[in-house]
Design a protein around this motif. Structure first.
Motif, mmCIF file in Angstrom:
data_model
loop_
_atom_site.group_PDB
_atom_site.id
_atom_site.type_symbol
_atom_site.label_atom_id
_atom_site.label_comp_id
_atom_site.label_asym_id
_atom_site.label_seq_id
_atom_site.Cartn_x
_atom_site.Cartn_y
_atom_site.Cartn_z
ATOM 1 N N ARG A 210 -56.732 24.943 -30.805
ATOM 2 C CA ARG A 210 -57.086 25.774 -31.957
ATOM 3 C C ARG A 210 -57.546 24.925 -33.135
ATOM 4 O O ARG A 210 -58.389 25.344 -33.917
ATOM 5 N N HIS A 211 -57.007 23.712 -33.245
ATOM 6 C CA HIS A 211 -57.459 22.798 -34.294
ATOM 7 C C HIS A 211 -58.901 22.353 -34.034
ATOM 8 O O HIS A 211 -59.702 22.240 -34.964
ATOM 9 N N LEU A 212 -59.214 22.088 -32.783
ATOM 10 C CA LEU A 212 -60.576 21.670 -32.428
ATOM 11 C C LEU A 212 -61.565 22.796 -32.732
ATOM 12 O O LEU A 212 -62.654 22.550 -33.268
ATOM 13 N N VAL A 213 -61.174 24.010 -32.391
ATOM 14 C CA VAL A 213 -62.026 25.180 -32.655
ATOM 15 C C VAL A 213 -62.212 25.353 -34.160
ATOM 16 O O VAL A 213 -63.324 25.626 -34.637
ATOM 17 N N LEU A 214 -61.137 25.177 -34.920
ATOM 18 C CA LEU A 214 -61.226 25.304 -36.373
ATOM 19 C C LEU A 214 -62.216 24.292 -36.946
ATOM 20 O O LEU A 214 -63.061 24.645 -37.766
ATOM 21 N N LEU A 215 -62.132 23.045 -36.509
ATOM 22 C CA LEU A 215 -63.072 22.023 -36.987
ATOM 23 C C LEU A 215 -64.513 22.442 -36.740
ATOM 24 O O LEU A 215 -65.362 22.359 -37.633
ATOM 25 N N GLU A 216 -64.792 22.887 -35.537
ATOM 26 C CA GLU A 216 -66.152 23.308 -35.203
ATOM 27 C C GLU A 216 -66.591 24.510 -36.043
ATOM 28 O O GLU A 216 -67.733 24.565 -36.506
ATOM 29 N N ASN A 217 -65.687 25.451 -36.251
ATOM 30 C CA ASN A 217 -66.036 26.636 -37.029
ATOM 31 C C ASN A 217 -66.271 26.314 -38.495
ATOM 32 O O ASN A 217 -67.165 26.891 -39.117
ATOM 33 N N ILE A 218 -65.500 25.409 -39.053
ATOM 34 C CA ILE A 218 -65.727 25.018 -40.445
ATOM 35 C C ILE A 218 -67.094 24.361 -40.572
ATOM 36 O O ILE A 218 -67.849 24.650 -41.494
ATOM 37 N N ALA A 219 -67.419 23.484 -39.640
ATOM 38 C CA ALA A 219 -68.734 22.831 -39.678
ATOM 39 C C ALA A 219 -69.853 23.857 -39.534
ATOM 40 O O ALA A 219 -70.890 23.753 -40.186
ATOM 41 N N ARG A 220 -69.658 24.863 -38.706
ATOM 42 C CA ARG A 220 -70.678 25.878 -38.459
ATOM 43 C C ARG A 220 -70.846 26.827 -39.642
ATOM 44 O O ARG A 220 -71.963 27.160 -40.030
ATOM 45 N N HIS A 221 -69.734 27.277 -40.216
ATOM 46 C CA HIS A 221 -69.781 28.331 -41.227
ATOM 47 C C HIS A 221 -69.702 27.828 -42.670
ATOM 48 O O HIS A 221 -70.130 28.525 -43.573
ATOM 49 N N GLY A 222 -69.112 26.671 -42.883
ATOM 50 C CA GLY A 222 -69.121 26.058 -44.210
ATOM 51 C C GLY A 222 -68.055 26.479 -45.194
ATOM 52 O O GLY A 222 -67.759 25.755 -46.129
ATOM 53 N N THR A 223 -67.475 27.667 -45.017
ATOM 54 C CA THR A 223 -66.390 28.106 -45.900
ATOM 55 C C THR A 223 -65.276 28.716 -45.062
ATOM 56 O O THR A 223 -65.524 29.261 -43.973
ATOM 57 N N LEU A 224 -64.063 28.660 -45.593
ATOM 58 C CA LEU A 224 -62.942 29.248 -44.863
ATOM 59 C C LEU A 224 -63.021 30.768 -44.835
ATOM 60 O O LEU A 224 -62.554 31.394 -43.885
ATOM 61 N N THR A 225 -63.634 31.357 -45.842
ATOM 62 C CA THR A 225 -63.827 32.807 -45.841
ATOM 63 C C THR A 225 -64.713 33.218 -44.672
ATOM 64 O O THR A 225 -64.408 34.178 -43.951
ATOM 65 N N ARG A 226 -65.804 32.494 -44.468
ATOM 66 C CA ARG A 226 -66.695 32.805 -43.340
ATOM 67 C C ARG A 226 -66.032 32.493 -42.002
ATOM 68 O O ARG A 226 -66.224 33.223 -41.025
ATOM 69 N N VAL A 227 -65.269 31.404 -41.944
ATOM 70 C CA VAL A 227 -64.546 31.068 -40.715
ATOM 71 C C VAL A 227 -63.581 32.195 -40.370
ATOM 72 O O VAL A 227 -63.519 32.640 -39.220
ATOM 73 N N ALA A 228 -62.842 32.654 -41.370
ATOM 74 C CA ALA A 228 -61.874 33.732 -41.144
ATOM 75 C C ALA A 228 -62.570 34.990 -40.632
ATOM 76 O O ALA A 228 -62.117 35.608 -39.668
ATOM 77 N N ALA A 229 -63.672 35.363 -41.270
ATOM 78 C CA ALA A 229 -64.399 36.567 -40.847
ATOM 79 C C ALA A 229 -64.937 36.420 -39.428
ATOM 80 O O ALA A 229 -64.875 37.360 -38.634
ATOM 81 N N ALA A 230 -65.459 35.255 -39.102
ATOM 82 C CA ALA A 230 -66.054 35.037 -37.781
ATOM 83 C C ALA A 230 -65.010 34.978 -36.670
ATOM 84 O O ALA A 230 -65.306 35.330 -35.530
ATOM 85 N N THR A 231 -63.808 34.541 -36.992
ATOM 86 C CA THR A 231 -62.791 34.365 -35.959
ATOM 87 C C THR A 231 -61.732 35.453 -35.953
ATOM 88 O O THR A 231 -60.852 35.453 -35.096
ATOM 89 N N GLY A 232 -61.818 36.379 -36.930
ATOM 90 C CA GLY A 232 -60.880 37.492 -36.953
ATOM 91 C C GLY A 232 -59.493 37.148 -37.464
ATOM 92 O O GLY A 232 -58.519 37.795 -37.087
ATOM 93 N N ILE A 233 -59.389 36.125 -38.297
ATOM 94 C CA ILE A 233 -58.113 35.783 -38.911
ATOM 95 C C ILE A 233 -58.259 35.942 -40.421
ATOM 96 O O ILE A 233 -59.362 36.097 -40.933
ATOM 97 N N SER A 234 -57.142 35.915 -41.127
ATOM 98 C CA SER A 234 -57.206 36.028 -42.583
ATOM 99 C C SER A 234 -57.618 34.684 -43.186
ATOM 100 O O SER A 234 -57.432 33.627 -42.573
ATOM 101 N N GLN A 235 -58.164 34.741 -44.391
ATOM 102 C CA GLN A 235 -58.546 33.517 -45.085
ATOM 103 C C GLN A 235 -57.319 32.641 -45.358
ATOM 104 O O GLN A 235 -57.380 31.431 -45.158
ATOM 105 N N PRO A 236 -56.170 33.209 -45.761
ATOM 106 C CA PRO A 236 -54.987 32.363 -45.935
ATOM 107 C C PRO A 236 -54.546 31.680 -44.636
ATOM 108 O O PRO A 236 -54.084 30.536 -44.660
ATOM 109 N N ALA A 237 -54.711 32.350 -43.506
ATOM 110 C CA ALA A 237 -54.361 31.730 -42.216
ATOM 111 C C ALA A 237 -55.303 30.562 -41.911
ATOM 112 O O ALA A 237 -54.865 29.529 -41.397
ATOM 113 N N ALA A 238 -56.576 30.723 -42.218
ATOM 114 C CA ALA A 238 -57.535 29.629 -42.011
ATOM 115 C C ALA A 238 -57.211 28.461 -42.927
ATOM 116 O O ALA A 238 -57.263 27.294 -42.504
ATOM 117 N N THR A 239 -56.854 28.754 -44.173
ATOM 118 C CA THR A 239 -56.475 27.706 -45.123
ATOM 119 C C THR A 239 -55.240 26.957 -44.636
ATOM 120 O O THR A 239 -55.178 25.727 -44.687
#
Length: 90
Positions: free
Chosen positions: A15-44
């Motif tokens: 899940r950490h590896l996926v998070l790294l890739e998603n941050i690089a792809r989306h650029g913000t934790l808000t977008r990462v959260a929306a794309a992966t279906g988790i809350s922004q605080p969970a991504a943070t």
């Protein structure tokens, strides 16, 4: 840096590896959260956990989102490689 290979091996998860890739792809934790279906605080929280494992920031927080540090770039390259290697086993 305060990390070593054993610490990474014991604490790093896919899940950490996926998070790294998603941050690089989306650029913000808000977008990462929306794309992966988790809350922004969970991504943070997940990013904070990942940076604690490495013992250093992996991303710089800027007005335009998250930019990888040198360590973040290295972690991202290795994360992509590890996920690619794991896909070969699936």
């Amino acid at each position: 840096m305060t990390w070593d290979a054993a610490r990474l091996a014991n604490r790093l998860r896919q899940r950490h590896l996926v998070l790294l890739e998603n941050i690089a792809r989306h650029g913000t934790l808000t977008r990462v959260a929306a794309a992966t279906g988790i809350s922004q605080p969970a991504a943070t929280k997940a990013l904070a956990e990942l940076e604690a494992i490495f013992g250093a920031p992996l991303f710089l927080r800027t007005g335009r989102g998250l930019q990888p540090t040198a360590l973040g770039e290295l972690a991202l390259v290795r994360a992509r490689r590890m996920r690619s290697d794991l896909a070969l086993w699936a």
